[in-house]
Motif scaffolding. Structure first.
Motif, mmCIF file in Angstrom:
data_model
loop_
_atom_site.group_PDB
_atom_site.id
_atom_site.type_symbol
_atom_site.label_atom_id
_atom_site.label_comp_id
_atom_site.label_asym_id
_atom_site.label_seq_id
_atom_site.Cartn_x
_atom_site.Cartn_y
_atom_site.Cartn_z
ATOM 1 N N GLN A 1 6.632 8.061 5.707
ATOM 2 C CA GLN A 1 5.384 7.930 4.953
ATOM 3 C C GLN A 1 5.483 6.822 3.908
ATOM 4 N N VAL A 2 6.610 6.761 3.207
ATOM 5 C CA VAL A 2 6.801 5.708 2.210
ATOM 6 C C VAL A 2 6.831 4.337 2.875
ATOM 7 N N ALA A 3 7.478 4.237 4.020
ATOM 8 C CA ALA A 3 7.536 2.954 4.723
ATOM 9 C C ALA A 3 6.144 2.501 5.155
ATOM 10 N N ASP A 4 5.323 3.424 5.652
ATOM 11 C CA ASP A 4 3.958 3.061 6.067
ATOM 12 C C ASP A 4 3.110 2.621 4.882
ATOM 13 N N LEU A 5 3.212 3.341 3.772
ATOM 14 C CA LEU A 5 2.418 2.984 2.588
ATOM 15 C C LEU A 5 2.869 1.647 2.010
ATOM 16 N N GLU A 6 4.174 1.400 2.004
ATOM 17 C CA GLU A 6 4.660 0.113 1.500
ATOM 18 C C GLU A 6 4.216 -1.036 2.401
ATOM 19 N N ARG A 7 4.185 -0.782 3.702
ATOM 20 C CA ARG A 7 3.729 -1.816 4.633
ATOM 21 C C ARG A 7 2.252 -2.132 4.393
ATOM 22 N N GLU A 8 1.460 -1.085 4.145
ATOM 23 C CA GLU A 8 0.034 -1.307 3.890
ATOM 24 C C GLU A 8 -0.198 -2.019 2.563
ATOM 25 N N SER A 9 0.564 -1.635 1.540
ATOM 26 C CA SER A 9 0.362 -2.261 0.229
ATOM 27 C C SER A 9 0.898 -3.683 0.169
ATOM 28 N N SER A 10 1.771 -4.042 1.084
ATOM 29 C CA SER A 10 2.300 -5.412 1.105
ATOM 30 C C SER A 10 1.374 -6.395 1.807
ATOM 31 N N ASP A 11 0.328 -5.904 2.447
ATOM 32 C CA ASP A 11 -0.655 -6.780 3.087
ATOM 33 C C ASP A 11 -1.433 -7.529 2.001
ATOM 34 N N PRO A 12 -1.536 -8.869 2.071
ATOM 35 C CA PRO A 12 -2.251 -9.624 1.025
ATOM 36 C C PRO A 12 -3.702 -9.185 0.844
ATOM 37 N N SER A 13 -4.369 -8.793 1.913
ATOM 38 C CA SER A 13 -5.768 -8.378 1.798
ATOM 39 C C SER A 13 -5.926 -7.029 1.098
#
Length: 353
Positions: free
Chosen positions: A137-149
């Protein structure tokens, strides 16, 4: 249980049972050792009163301990080694048996504490998602928050939700890993102590160091486990929101304004101790001292859940320093606690006409 009588006397002081083993063979030259021995954890001793009167020096704050020995008065194995129980060769065997009994008692207490801490940790862990699930879950959220958009609209509901979930999951994951680490350290310490006891090692410094480290780990595990149990009760709809406190002076005049000032400092220090961020948003000063009203914003994990019970009237009774006759006065201060809601939630609130 009674011990041998090193000095005949008709009056005896009955204490709680171990050093009777030593008292039965102690001579008049080693009375202090007998009294030191009854400070062992949870044991008892029968001491001759005349022997007490012949002690070379008194105990720290009292001559005898009647009943269970408090932890602050328990002596360690090394302290017992330094006593004079084995002044005579015939007492050395009894000294060894005393030391072995003391070591068994301390090791048993430590093993019991570790067992209780592990049971508490297992209950708390069962109420949490598995570590692998949290890591994903943390990995998915970090991946989403790292998106520039993702940061195009920092005030969007999705951005706020992701940041809140990421922070909560990261804290819980770190907590579970810390529990797992502490339990492993406690198990390793108990295994090492058991091996030392079976091998007959008498390195007291090493054993004492291991037991102290294990006790510190157990205390940390129990303290954080109980805190987690308390935090798990804060499951209300707004318990995880920031809290806004409004302090207002009630009846009492200048005394009430001073009481509001004390309440503000009390809540500020408590919030800082909890790791919260406190912002004083508005104040109305009193005519002499203190404040007529104070508005505070407290931000942190479960801030509203921790503070919501403070809502109500708070009373102070004291000899007022602002009264010329030094009379006792009763003062009231009002505390109102409200959760800070998002704009989307406020739009859904029905306000009656």
């Amino acid at each position: 249980m009674t011990a041998g009588n090193p000095c005949s006397s008709r009056r005896r002081l009955f204490m709680t049972p171990i050093a009777a083993l030593a008292a039965s063979t102690i001579s008049r030259r080693s009375h202090y050792a007998a009294v030191s021995a009854f400070q062992l954890p949870g044991r008892a001793l029968v001491v001759n009163k005349r022997a007490l009167s012949q002690l070379p020096r008194r105990l720290e704050n009292h001559d005898v301990i009647d009943g269970p020995i408090p932890p602050s008065r328990r002596c360690s194995i090394s302290q017992l080694h330094r006593s004079s129980i084995d002044h005579e060769p015939g007492n050395r065997a009894h000294t060894s048996r005393l030391l072995a009994t003391a070591a068994d008692a301390e090791f048993g207490d430590l093993r019991r504490l570790v067992s209780e801490a592990k049971e508490l940790t297992e209950r708390n862990t069962a109420s949490c998602p598995p570590i692998t699930t949290l890591e994903n879950q943390v990995a998915d959220l970090e991946r989403e928050s790292s998106d520039p958009s993702f940061w195009d609209d920092p005030n969007s509901s999705r951005t706020k939700e992701v940041n809140k979930l990421l922070g909560r999951s990261t804290r819980l994951l770190a907590r579970l890993k810390r529990w797992e680490e502490l339990v492993g350290e406690c198990n390793a310490a108990l295994s090492l102590l058991e091996e030392l006891r079976e091998a007959g090692e008498d390195d007291e410094d090493t054993i004492k160091l291991i037991m102290e480290e294990c006790t510190a780990d157990v205390n940390m595990l129990v303290e954080d486990g109980k805190l987690y149990e308390l935090e798990s009760l804060l499951s209300g709809p707004y318990d995880d929101r920031p809290a806004r406190l409004l302090l207002t002076a009630g009846a009492g005049g200048t005394e009430a304004c001073d009481w509001v000032d004390m309440l503000m400092r009390m809540y500020t220090r408590h919030a800082e101790k909890m790791g919260y961020k406190v912002t004083i948003e508005d104040t109305t000063a009193g005519d002499v001292v203190g404040y007529k009203s104070v508005e505070m914003l407290v931000q942190g994990s479960n801030a509203y859940g921790w503070l919501r019970a403070e809502k109500g009237a708070h009373r102070l009774v004291r000899l007022s320093p602002f009264n010329a006759n030094n009379k006792r006065q009763t003062t009231f201060g009002g505390v109102d606690v409200m959760p800070v809601l998002d704009d989307e939630e406020v739009a859904e609130v029905d306000v009656p006409d």
